[in-house]
Motif scaffolding. Structure first.
Motif, PDB file in Angstrom:
ATOM      1  N   PHE A 138       0.743  -1.070  -0.137  1.00  0.00           N
ATOM      2  CA  PHE A 138       0.110   0.279   0.313  1.00  0.00           C
ATOM      3  C   PHE A 138       0.395   1.108  -0.133  1.00  0.00           C
ATOM      4  O   PHE A 138       0.369   2.252  -0.793  1.00  0.00           O
ATOM      5  N   GLN A 139       2.196   1.815   0.605  1.00  0.00           N
ATOM      6  CA  GLN A 139       2.760   2.112   0.901  1.00  0.00           C
ATOM      7  C   GLN A 139       3.169   2.359  -0.342  1.00  0.00           C
ATOM      8  O   GLN A 139       3.767   3.366  -0.747  1.00  0.00           O
ATOM      9  N   LEU A 140       4.262   1.881  -0.634  1.00  0.00           N
ATOM     10  CA  LEU A 140       4.546   1.729  -1.897  1.00  0.00           C
ATOM     11  C   LEU A 140       3.722   2.199  -3.607  1.00  0.00           C
ATOM     12  O   LEU A 140       4.402   2.537  -3.970  1.00  0.00           O
ATOM     13  N   GLN A 256       5.106  11.093  11.492  1.00  0.00           N
ATOM     14  CA  GLN A 256       5.456  10.492  10.555  1.00  0.00           C
ATOM     15  C   GLN A 256       5.165  11.821  10.232  1.00  0.00           C
ATOM     16  O   GLN A 256       5.746  12.231   9.219  1.00  0.00           O
ATOM     17  N   GLN A 257       3.961  13.110  10.593  1.00  0.00           N
ATOM     18  CA  GLN A 257       3.596  13.985   9.922  1.00  0.00           C
ATOM     19  C   GLN A 257       4.241  14.962  10.163  1.00  0.00           C
ATOM     20  O   GLN A 257       5.097  15.870   9.446  1.00  0.00           O
ATOM     21  N   PHE A 258       4.675  15.340  11.554  1.00  0.00           N
ATOM     22  CA  PHE A 258       5.290  16.220  12.169  1.00  0.00           C
ATOM     23  C   PHE A 258       6.809  15.841  11.584  1.00  0.00           C
ATOM     24  O   PHE A 258       7.379  16.671  12.542  1.00  0.00           O
ATOM     25  N   ILE A 261       7.112  15.640   6.655  1.00  0.00           N
ATOM     26  CA  ILE A 261       7.514  14.769   5.218  1.00  0.00           C
ATOM     27  C   ILE A 261       6.992  15.130   3.633  1.00  0.00           C
ATOM     28  O   ILE A 261       7.049  15.308   3.144  1.00  0.00           O
ATOM     29  N   ASN A 262       5.892  15.791   3.973  1.00  0.00           N
ATOM     30  CA  ASN A 262       5.097  16.479   2.829  1.00  0.00           C
ATOM     31  C   ASN A 262       5.035  17.873   2.721  1.00  0.00           C
ATOM     32  O   ASN A 262       4.858  18.761   2.186  1.00  0.00           O
ATOM     33  N   ALA A 263       5.832  18.399   3.783  1.00  0.00           N
ATOM     34  CA  ALA A 263       6.858  19.739   3.480  1.00  0.00           C
ATOM     35  C   ALA A 263       7.977  19.301   1.910  1.00  0.00           C
ATOM     36  O   ALA A 263       8.376  19.963   1.348  1.00  0.00           O
ATOM     37  N   VAL A 291      13.753   8.833  -5.787  1.00  0.00           N
ATOM     38  CA  VAL A 291      14.402   7.810  -4.128  1.00  0.00           C
ATOM     39  C   VAL A 291      13.449   7.300  -3.551  1.00  0.00           C
ATOM     40  O   VAL A 291      13.215   6.016  -2.664  1.00  0.00           O
ATOM     41  N   ASN A 292      11.837   7.783  -2.974  1.00  0.00           N
ATOM     42  CA  ASN A 292      10.968   7.069  -2.712  1.00  0.00           C
ATOM     43  C   ASN A 292      10.489   5.958  -2.550  1.00  0.00           C
ATOM     44  O   ASN A 292      10.953   4.944  -1.136  1.00  0.00           O
ATOM     45  N   SER A 293      10.208   5.519  -4.312  1.00  0.00           N
ATOM     46  CA  SER A 293       9.534   4.571  -4.452  1.00  0.00           C
ATOM     47  C   SER A 293      10.951   3.755  -4.373  1.00  0.00           C
ATOM     48  O   SER A 293      10.034   2.445  -3.431  1.00  0.00           O
ATOM     49  N   GLY A 364       3.864   3.389   9.488  1.00  0.00           N
ATOM     50  CA  GLY A 364       2.071   4.207   9.657  1.00  0.00           C
ATOM     51  C   GLY A 364       1.352   2.955   9.691  1.00  0.00           C
ATOM     52  O   GLY A 364       0.100   2.992  10.469  1.00  0.00           O
ATOM     53  N   TRP A 365       1.423   3.235   8.121  1.00  0.00           N
ATOM     54  CA  TRP A 365      -0.118   1.758   8.071  1.00  0.00           C
ATOM     55  C   TRP A 365       0.313   0.974   8.212  1.00  0.00           C
ATOM     56  O   TRP A 365      -1.204   0.334   8.490  1.00  0.00           O
ATOM     57  N   LEU A 366       0.813   0.159   8.139  1.00  0.00           N
ATOM     58  CA  LEU A 366       1.071  -1.192   9.107  1.00  0.00           C
ATOM     59  C   LEU A 366       0.955  -1.635  10.445  1.00  0.00           C
ATOM     60  O   LEU A 366      -0.335  -1.885  10.448  1.00  0.00           O
ATOM     61  N   ASN A 387      -5.751  10.843  12.119  1.00  0.00           N
ATOM     62  CA  ASN A 387      -5.094  11.773  12.972  1.00  0.00           C
ATOM     63  C   ASN A 387      -4.514  11.562  11.710  1.00  0.00           C
ATOM     64  O   ASN A 387      -3.950  13.043  11.807  1.00  0.00           O
ATOM     65  N   HIS A 388      -4.088  10.738  10.744  1.00  0.00           N
ATOM     66  CA  HIS A 388      -3.638  11.067   9.667  1.00  0.00           C
ATOM     67  C   HIS A 388      -3.816  12.381   8.846  1.00  0.00           C
ATOM     68  O   HIS A 388      -2.417  13.487   8.094  1.00  0.00           O
ATOM     69  N   TRP A 389      -5.085  12.390   8.390  1.00  0.00           N
ATOM     70  CA  TRP A 389      -4.812  13.744   7.487  1.00  0.00           C
ATOM     71  C   TRP A 389      -5.354  14.983   8.808  1.00  0.00           C
ATOM     72  O   TRP A 389      -4.733  15.941   7.936  1.00  0.00           O
TER      73      TRP A 389
HETATM   74  C1  BGC Z   1       1.781   9.507   3.828  1.00  0.00           C
HETATM   75  C2  BGC Z   1       1.533  10.309   2.700  1.00  0.00           C
HETATM   76  C3  BGC Z   1       3.217  10.562   2.353  1.00  0.00           C
HETATM   77  C4  BGC Z   1       4.009   9.500   1.875  1.00  0.00           C
HETATM   78  C5  BGC Z   1       5.397  10.151   0.883  1.00  0.00           C
HETATM   79  C6  BGC Z   1       2.434   8.138   3.083  1.00  0.00           C
HETATM   80  O1  BGC Z   1       3.239   7.373   3.929  1.00  0.00           O
HETATM   81  O2  BGC Z   1       0.913   8.849   4.929  1.00  0.00           O
HETATM   82  O3  BGC Z   1       1.352  11.522   4.396  1.00  0.00           O
HETATM   83  O4  BGC Z   1       2.552  11.807   1.479  1.00  0.00           O
HETATM   84  O5  BGC Z   1       3.647   8.666   3.009  1.00  0.00           O
HETATM   85  O6  BGC Z   1       5.768   8.867   0.603  1.00  0.00           O
END
Ligand code: BGC
Length: 448
Positions: A138-140, A256-258, A261-263, A291-293, A364-366, A387-389
């Motif tokens: 899912f994350q991938l 995860q969010q603070f 990452i999304n900045a 790089v992320n993938s 996070g998702w796991l 919480n994530h959103w």
């Molecule tokens: C986060 C997203 C983020 C993404 C980056 C996800 O796990 O939930 O907010 O943009 O990872 O790869």
């Protein structure tokens, strides 16, 4: 069909939800220049267009929280895929800004639903030794969706009506998710909660060896029987015995969010523009996506081998060092040689992405898919997703505002993110527990 092939087919279909999540959150970055030009967006309209998806996503978990346990994991995803279809069309043909915002809100709603239900569905269908890897699909998919949106942005960037083409591109995976979800089986664990025992056993037999299928079937039934006697309800999530999983669902997404990452995911082009030309900055952003993938694929190899906690520690320490490096590059902007500053900024961001992608991203998702008891799993993981959103929206809104202040110029924002990540070490040590190799039922027994 071979059992593994079926499992990977299911993972691929379900993960299309993640692809849409990544695509529809990432695409706004690359669509904004042409939106600004054509719709003459005011700054407040611009932040509404950006924030609409995250705002919509905050409501998805409320819908899925109650419906996932009632309708099942499959039906709720079919509904979400239809919302994706309608949202993509509305965004692509939007005659004005308000219709665009409405389309983006719908897309957000669908993202919020799949983010809460797909990891859960994957966790429930996976054999225990493959669960980490399966849910990380899912994350991938999220990261591939982000990358796809950057690439689509790069390809259509100069076209007339570029933003419409970019939004149309999101329509294709929405249709794939809809068709695919019609084909995959319902979660056997959910079927058992509804007394549809024969169907559950049939699905288990498609996915496991006969012995494993019967063992899992009996174990889940036994657990449900115990739960029935305990008369559990969703309110149980807030009871003392589930304090740890409740904290995990809040803490993992806060960190995860603070961690900022999304900045980077939403604003990296802007950050890179302080070093490069516009087209180089977009290319550098495509590099972030790649790089992320790739790093996510790397992380998938280790989650079930090393375990969740060692990866979390590695990721937290690594991201903290990188955030500090980026912060220093801003703090000493005028005194550092240009080449060194460039290396610290670009190298810091790319390395940060690697450490994030092997730890905080998938975890996070796991974790929210595996730490809750079956009876309230749908509701609880939906709350985790909320919480994530909520945290995501806060970062997305605050980053551009803070950037305009001295915190942006002296690297303060990145030092703040670094402190959050360092605090995360306490969370990893004292709250998170190891789930590697445990069945969902074993995990649940820990709270009884
Ligand atoms: C986060 C997203 C983020 C993404 C980056 C996800 O796990 O939930 O907010 O943009 O990872 O790869």
């Amino acid at each position: 069909m071979n059992k593994n092939t079926i499992i990977y087919f299911i993972a691929a279909v379900a993960a299309t939800g993640g692809l849409l999540f990544g695509f529809d959150t990432g695409v706004i970055n690359v669509a904004l220049p042409s939106l600004r030009e054509q719709l003459q967006l005011t700054p407040s309209q611009e932040s509404m267009v950006v924030g609409a998806v995250l705002f919509g996503a905050m409501f998805g978990p409320f819908i899925s929280g109650f419906l996932t346990d009632k309708l099942g994991r499959k039906k709720i995803n079919i509904i979400a895929s239809l919302v994706f279809v309608v949202g993509s069309i509305l965004a692509a043909i939007a005659p004005d800004t308000n219709s665009l915002i409405a389309g983006r809100l719908l897309l957000g709603l669908a993202i919020g639903i799949v983010a809460a239900t797909v990891p859960l569905y994957l966790a429930e269908l996976s054999p225990k030794d493959k669960r980490g890897r399966m849910v990380t699909f899912f994350q991938l998919a999220i990261t591939l969706g982000i990358l796809l949106s950057y690439v689509v942005g790069y390809i259509f960037g100069e076209a007339e009506n570029a933003w419409r083409m970019m939004f149309w591109a999101g329509f294709v995976p929405a249709i794939i998710l809809f068709v695919g979800m019609l084909l995959v089986p319902e979660s056997p664990r959910w079927l058992l909660t509804k007394g549809r025992n024969e169907e559950a056993l049939k699905v288990l037999n498609q996915l496991r060896t006969p012995d494993e299928a019967v063992a899992e079937y009996n174990e889940t039934l036994k657990l449900l029987e115990e739960e029935k006697q305990n008369k559990s309800s969703w309110m149980e999530l807030f009871m003392p015995k589930l304090r740890i999983p409740l904290f995990i669902g809040i803490g993992i997404f806060a960190i995860q969010q603070f961690s900022g990452i999304n900045a980077i995911i939403y604003y990296s082009t802007d950050i890179f523009k302080s070093l490069f030309s516009d087209s180089q900055a977009t290319l550098a952003t495509v590099g972030v996506g790649i790089v992320n993938s790739l790093a996510t694929i790397l992380g998938m190899q280790f989650l079930d081998k090393w375990g969740r906690k060692p990866l979390l520690f590695t990721g937290l320490i690594g991201t903290a060092v990188c955030l500090g490096t980026v912060g220093l590059a801003f703090l000493f902007e005028s005194s550092l040689p240009a080449g060194l500053r460039q290396m610290m900024l670009v190298g810091g961001i790319y390395t940060y992405i690697i450490f994030f992608a092997i730890s905080l991203g998938p975890l996070g998702w796991l974790l929210i898919s595996e730490v809750y008891p079956l009876k309230i799993r749908g509701f609880a993981s939906s709350m985790g997703s909320f919480n994530h959103w909520f945290f995501d929206l806060m970062v997305a809104i605050s980053f551009p505002l803070m950037r305009a202040t001295s915190l942006g110029k002296n690297g303060g924002i990145f030092f703040i993110y670094m402190i959050v990540v360092l605090l995360g070490l306490f969370f990893a040590k004292f709250v998170v527990f190891e789930t590697k190799g445990l069945s969902l039922e074993d995990i649940e027994k820990k709270y009884n």
